[in-house]
Design a protein around this motif. Sequence first.
Motif, mmCIF file in Angstrom:
data_model
loop_
_atom_site.group_PDB
_atom_site.id
_atom_site.type_symbol
_atom_site.label_atom_id
_atom_site.label_comp_id
_atom_site.label_asym_id
_atom_site.label_seq_id
_atom_site.Cartn_x
_atom_site.Cartn_y
_atom_site.Cartn_z
ATOM 1 N N THR A 14 0.837 -1.199 0.000
ATOM 2 C CA THR A 14 0.000 0.000 0.000
ATOM 3 C C THR A 14 0.875 1.253 0.000
ATOM 4 N N GLY A 35 -5.866 0.098 2.148
ATOM 5 C CA GLY A 35 -6.498 -1.156 1.775
ATOM 6 C C GLY A 35 -6.177 -2.275 2.736
ATOM 7 N N SER A 36 -6.921 -3.374 2.610
ATOM 8 C CA SER A 36 -6.750 -4.535 3.473
ATOM 9 C C SER A 36 -6.947 -5.802 2.653
ATOM 10 N N PRO A 78 -8.253 -9.267 0.837
ATOM 11 C CA PRO A 78 -9.567 -9.473 0.198
ATOM 12 C C PRO A 78 -10.458 -10.429 0.985
ATOM 13 N N ASP A 95 -14.270 -9.458 -2.900
ATOM 14 C CA ASP A 95 -14.129 -8.022 -2.664
ATOM 15 C C ASP A 95 -12.663 -7.688 -2.406
ATOM 16 N N TYR A 96 -12.149 -6.673 -3.108
ATOM 17 C CA TYR A 96 -10.730 -6.317 -3.053
ATOM 18 C C TYR A 96 -10.571 -4.816 -2.820
ATOM 19 N N TRP A 97 -9.349 -4.452 -2.432
ATOM 20 C CA TRP A 97 -8.900 -3.067 -2.487
ATOM 21 C C TRP A 97 -7.832 -2.987 -3.564
ATOM 22 N N HIS A 123 -4.974 -0.752 -5.129
ATOM 23 C CA HIS A 123 -4.124 0.381 -4.752
ATOM 24 C C HIS A 123 -3.133 0.649 -5.877
ATOM 25 N N SER A 155 -6.585 4.549 -3.599
ATOM 26 C CA SER A 155 -7.102 3.233 -3.215
ATOM 27 C C SER A 155 -8.591 3.187 -3.534
ATOM 28 N N PRO A 213 -12.133 0.471 -3.638
ATOM 29 C CA PRO A 213 -12.730 -0.859 -3.413
ATOM 30 C C PRO A 213 -13.299 -1.417 -4.715
ATOM 31 N N HIS A 261 -15.313 -4.944 -6.489
ATOM 32 C CA HIS A 261 -15.931 -6.274 -6.397
ATOM 33 C C HIS A 261 -15.741 -6.992 -7.731
#
Length: 643
Positions: free
Chosen positions: A140, A163-164, A166, A253-255, A257, A298, A300, A302
């Motif tokens: 990140t 972000g974190s 998935p 679900d993802y972030w 970056h 960043s 989000p 899907h």
Amino acid sequence: TPAGNMTGVHPVTDATGSFSVKVSSLQMAAWPVYAGDHVLSVAYYAPYYGLVGGDVPVTLLPRQGYQVPPPIPRAAGARVSSGVIAYLAYPADDASTALMVTDGATAALVGSTKLSGASLGQPAWSPDGTRIALSAVLDTVPHMNVYVLDGAGRVSQVTGYGGSPPKLTGGGNGSILGSFTMPKPDVPPPTGPTDDVFTPQRCHDILDNAVPPKAGWATLVGTGMVTIATGPEVQAGEEGRYSFRFDNVPEGDYWLHAWCSRQVCQVDSQVQPKPGGEPGETWVVQVYRITIATANISVPVHVTAGQVKNIGNAECVYSWEWAAGPTWADPRRILYTHVAAAYERGGSAAISEAWMADTAGGAPPVQLSSSLTGSKVSDLSASPATGRVVGYVEGCAGLAVADLANFSEGKVLTSMLASTIPTGQVYSDSSPAWSPNGGYIAFTRRNLLAPPPMPPFPDDLGSPRRVIQMLCATNQGNLWLKNVATDEEWQVTRFNVAGGEGVVGKPAWSPDGSQIAITYTKDNFETFNVIIINLADGVSFALTDDGRSGFPSWTGGARLADLPRNLAFDPKLVQLVPVVVPGDIDGDGKVTVRDAVSILRFALGLAQPDAAARKAADLNADGRLDVADATKALRVAIGLATA
């Protein structure tokens, strides 16, 4: 003052000019005044009577709610008294950061990272010595998060800036398509006097002739999936635009970056001696410089199986957020500083606040202070022994201590004003660390009027060591100790800070409180090592001598044999934390004959499993490893049974 520790006395006279003189008060200021027995000598001139005064005995009690701690114990010779020390090392490849551990006799590599732009921050042992918290920049960039490493080598992410990991839902793979724009950076207008060396106009000229980079980076946070984003050729002074695509992305679900680095103009504030002013008089000067900054964004996302998700174009911003300086309040809770800023304003963070997270999960982090309604807070250190926390508070320009249960009701321990008036110097205190019993605080004190020389800007920002040098150089000082109950403080080291020598970063106490480990540099952070100091007699010795090691943390609750080895700190390690396959010893996700042989070797005492292997090898879940576990693993491997 027989003890000689009241260094500033300022009488104030109050006379009416008439025959009847009424003195309503005498004001006196003294720094520092320690708890204990003192004699206050008072003398003033009264008309017709001459000099009047006398000696008044005064007893100052310890700070309310604090017990006077026992004396600091004496350490034996030039050796580590006890416990295990974790520290950071920067190998000669200048491309990685390593987390090391040592008991003073043997050093071992726990893990390292070689991701582009990645770095590790100062480690912090949990109170029981079973886990290490550390700040890290992984995928990140440039945002920093807090991670926790346990004895089995599992890594969990505590904060989610940028972000974190998935949340996968299964059902096949999809794709992600998009682009991001890197805007041309601005030159902040001056709001006060500026340094003559580097003017705002010179910054404009440099940025107008700077060509944006040809490529950037895009990553799906926590997956290890990284791609190079490319764009068309652009001219000097223009913005850059970069396109990317991810295929074969599991549904979930993802972030996303994305980031890219280029030259920016940065302005910072420095305290300097005022030209033509009185001795000790200072003013604040704005200093402009050209540096490298990272624009980032960043988003989000899907992902649906069989579909292409087009996120369009996102515009990056020149800003960063850090979860920095983790410190354990107890075996579950971690305090950290949330710092956020725009690159244009240099090191002047717009936000610097105290937060606390529960590593057991289930609840979001709790905000303890606010930069909007109170002072900026940083450099936190918690004391599990007393439930108190100390940190740097901008409002008093010094250190303050508070109960964790009532964080806003802090008490000032040191301040720039109190340490400056008696000496005519301008001192700044930072990097506090509690002793194990919560009775003393070690900290770094710097004289802002005699700073070390400014080093040249690093030519390789891909080198973690050079980045650390840029952040730490000019911040060194001397090590001081303070008795929190009595306010007594004393100087431990007398380094030549103006010559580039000194202590940088947070000191680390030994478990018995007899020694302190520091990061020491003799050449303005061109080289740096971990040094151990015996507090009772001042004897010091080097724990490392490679010139590339620092930022120690000390525990009495760990053994080298129980700690993981040779980990790769990367996003995949964080994502795969919860996955355990019974019978899978080599970590390939399935049970094979080779795994059964490994379990048989454990059962016969021919090999020793680590904590993760022991858990996977106990197929019968009876708490012991025996031939029955090996037999079951073999049956699973050849298809005669299931795990």
